[in-house]
Design a protein around this motif. Structure first.
Motif, PDB file in Angstrom:
ATOM      1  N   LEU A  86       0.816  -1.217   0.000  1.00  0.00           N
ATOM      2  CA  LEU A  86       0.000   0.000   0.000  1.00  0.00           C
ATOM      3  C   LEU A  86       0.845   1.261   0.000  1.00  0.00           C
ATOM      4  N   PHE A  87       2.139   1.115   0.267  1.00  0.00           N
ATOM      5  CA  PHE A  87       3.033   2.279   0.230  1.00  0.00           C
ATOM      6  C   PHE A  87       3.775   2.371  -1.107  1.00  0.00           C
ATOM      7  N   ASN A  88       3.356   1.549  -2.049  1.00  0.00           N
ATOM      8  CA  ASN A  88       3.954   1.580  -3.394  1.00  0.00           C
ATOM      9  C   ASN A  88       2.871   1.525  -4.472  1.00  0.00           C
ATOM     10  N   LEU A  89       1.787   2.229  -4.222  1.00  0.00           N
ATOM     11  CA  LEU A  89       0.645   2.203  -5.129  1.00  0.00           C
ATOM     12  C   LEU A  89       0.872   3.067  -6.362  1.00  0.00           C
ATOM     13  N   ASP A  90       0.307   2.622  -7.462  1.00  0.00           N
ATOM     14  CA  ASP A  90       0.236   3.495  -8.629  1.00  0.00           C
ATOM     15  C   ASP A  90      -0.943   4.458  -8.495  1.00  0.00           C
ATOM     16  N   ILE A  91      -2.102   3.948  -8.037  1.00  0.00           N
ATOM     17  CA  ILE A  91      -3.284   4.800  -7.892  1.00  0.00           C
ATOM     18  C   ILE A  91      -3.967   4.545  -6.554  1.00  0.00           C
ATOM     19  N   LEU A  92      -4.287   5.627  -5.860  1.00  0.00           N
ATOM     20  CA  LEU A  92      -5.212   5.581  -4.740  1.00  0.00           C
ATOM     21  C   LEU A  92      -6.536   6.130  -5.251  1.00  0.00           C
ATOM     22  N   ASP A  93      -7.563   5.312  -5.182  1.00  0.00           N
ATOM     23  CA  ASP A  93      -8.868   5.665  -5.737  1.00  0.00           C
ATOM     24  C   ASP A  93      -9.869   5.908  -4.609  1.00  0.00           C
ATOM     25  N   GLY A  94     -10.792   6.838  -4.827  1.00  0.00           N
ATOM     26  CA  GLY A  94     -11.819   7.057  -3.819  1.00  0.00           C
ATOM     27  C   GLY A  94     -12.995   7.854  -4.346  1.00  0.00           C
ATOM     28  N   SER A  95     -14.168   7.525  -3.832  1.00  0.00           N
ATOM     29  CA  SER A  95     -15.390   8.270  -4.137  1.00  0.00           C
ATOM     30  C   SER A  95     -16.013   8.697  -2.812  1.00  0.00           C
TER      31      SER A  95
END
Length: 344
Positions: A86-95
């Motif tokens: 989780l500390f090497n994500l390409d995208i953090l997504d959220g709605s």
């Protein structure tokens, strides 16, 4: 060849993977998750507050890392308790839940108030949730942040809130872009305008993202299928159907809204030769040529959910109405990969 809105979860096995990773906040039933998967991303997991939504998310998506808790609790978890991925994500997504910015009702009266969407959920200040999400972004430091919300955020006094979001994104080290997109231009059988914040980390040497997507419109008649639930002639919904049926939809909605008939405003008549209005969990969608609600399969297709999605014991229209259309997120995620990740 099958239309793009006609697909199954089992089709994902044949999608070519791009090696990019995503983590989803406020995941609901996984509309965004399915969009990323269709575009070749690996969705590592999710955060969701609603136990019922989490149950169907886990049933359909089998996440590796899944957190059933409020976003405020998730952001306070010690780093050591979170997986390294989780500390090497390409995208953090959220709605982040957005009802306080919807154009329905006296929205300004709701700002700063505490609400729960459904029975059993925690009560929260909904207009704070976007900033809780950005706190998670500051903690995880993904390469890109993608956040979806309603068009109402850029109308009237709410524009000040958008300015605060953009300022916060810059403060935590991101270069934000703002897009107002209509799902109908992306092959979704629905006119759903949504605001997307797309922000690249400041150390990424990306050119400005372009999201000029213009696919042919898909009218309701192309996706219509199955029998709808008949209306009871003795009930008010039937009388609303009789009142609204001869009217032009857009003008009829505006007229009824100005009269203060909220129930009429939430009663949508679908015509075969027109693109469906925004599918919302609080609205009644009725067919123009027969006094009945649209079928569950109609809702699934209008929202571009897969035909084999397991809704378990949840209401189909609720899950679909609360979700991002997978095909809409597919198109956006595809462009992010092509224009940014694949070139760096």
């Amino acid at each position: 060849m099958k239309p793009s809105w006609d697909w199954k979860l089992t089709d994902l096995a044949a999608v070519r993977k791009n090696g990019r990773t995503v983590f989803s906040c406020f995941s609901c039933g996984g509309g965004s998750t399915m969009g990323y998967k269709l575009a070749g991303y690996q969705v590592l997991g999710n955060v969701e507050i609603d136990p019922q939504m989490m149950q169907i998310y886990r049933q359909n998506h089998n996440p590796r890392f899944s957190f059933l808790m409020p976003i405020q609790d998730f952001k306070r978890l010690p780093d050591a308790e979170l997986p390294d991925e989780l500390f090497n994500l390409d995208i953090l997504d959220g709605s982040p839940p957005c009802s306080v910015f919807s154009m329905a009702g006296d929205r300004e009266d709701k700002w700063g108030g505490e609400f729960a969407f459904r029975e059993g959920q925690a009560v929260q200040r909904l207009d704070d949730l976007f900033f809780d999400f950005l706190d998670v972004a500051e903690k995880l430091r993904p390469r890109v942040i993608v956040a979806e919300n309603v068009k109402g955020m850029i109308i009237g006094k709410a524009r000040g809130f958008v300015s605060m979001v953009l300022s916060r994104l810059r403060e935590i080290g991101y270069k934000p872009q703002l897009f107002l997109l209509n799902s109908a231009t992306m092959g979704v059988p629905q006119k759903r305008e949504r605001l997307f914040f797309v922000a690249a980390r400041s150390d990424e040497e990306f050119l400005p993202l372009k999201l000029d997507i213009n696919e042919p419109l898909v009218c309701y008649g192309e996706v219509r299928s199955g029998e709808g639930k008949p209306l009871n002639p003795e009930r008010e919904t039937y009388r609303r159907w009789m009142r609204k049926r001869p009217c032009d939809l857009s003008m009829g909605d505006i007229t009824e809204r100005e009269k203060g008939r909220a129930s009429d405003f939430n009663t949508i008549i679908l015509k075969d030769q027109k693109v469906s209005n925004t599918l919302a969990s609080s609205s009644w969608f009725l067919r123009s040529d027969e006094p009945c609600r649209i079928s569950d399969l109609d809702s699934i297709r209008i929202q571009t959910f897969p035909a084999d999605y397991d809704f378990m014991d949840t209401d189909v229209s609720y899950v679909c109405g609360m979700s991002v259309p997978p095909l809409m997120m597919h198109r956006i995620a595809e462009q992010i990969n092509q224009q940014w990740f694949a070139t760096n």
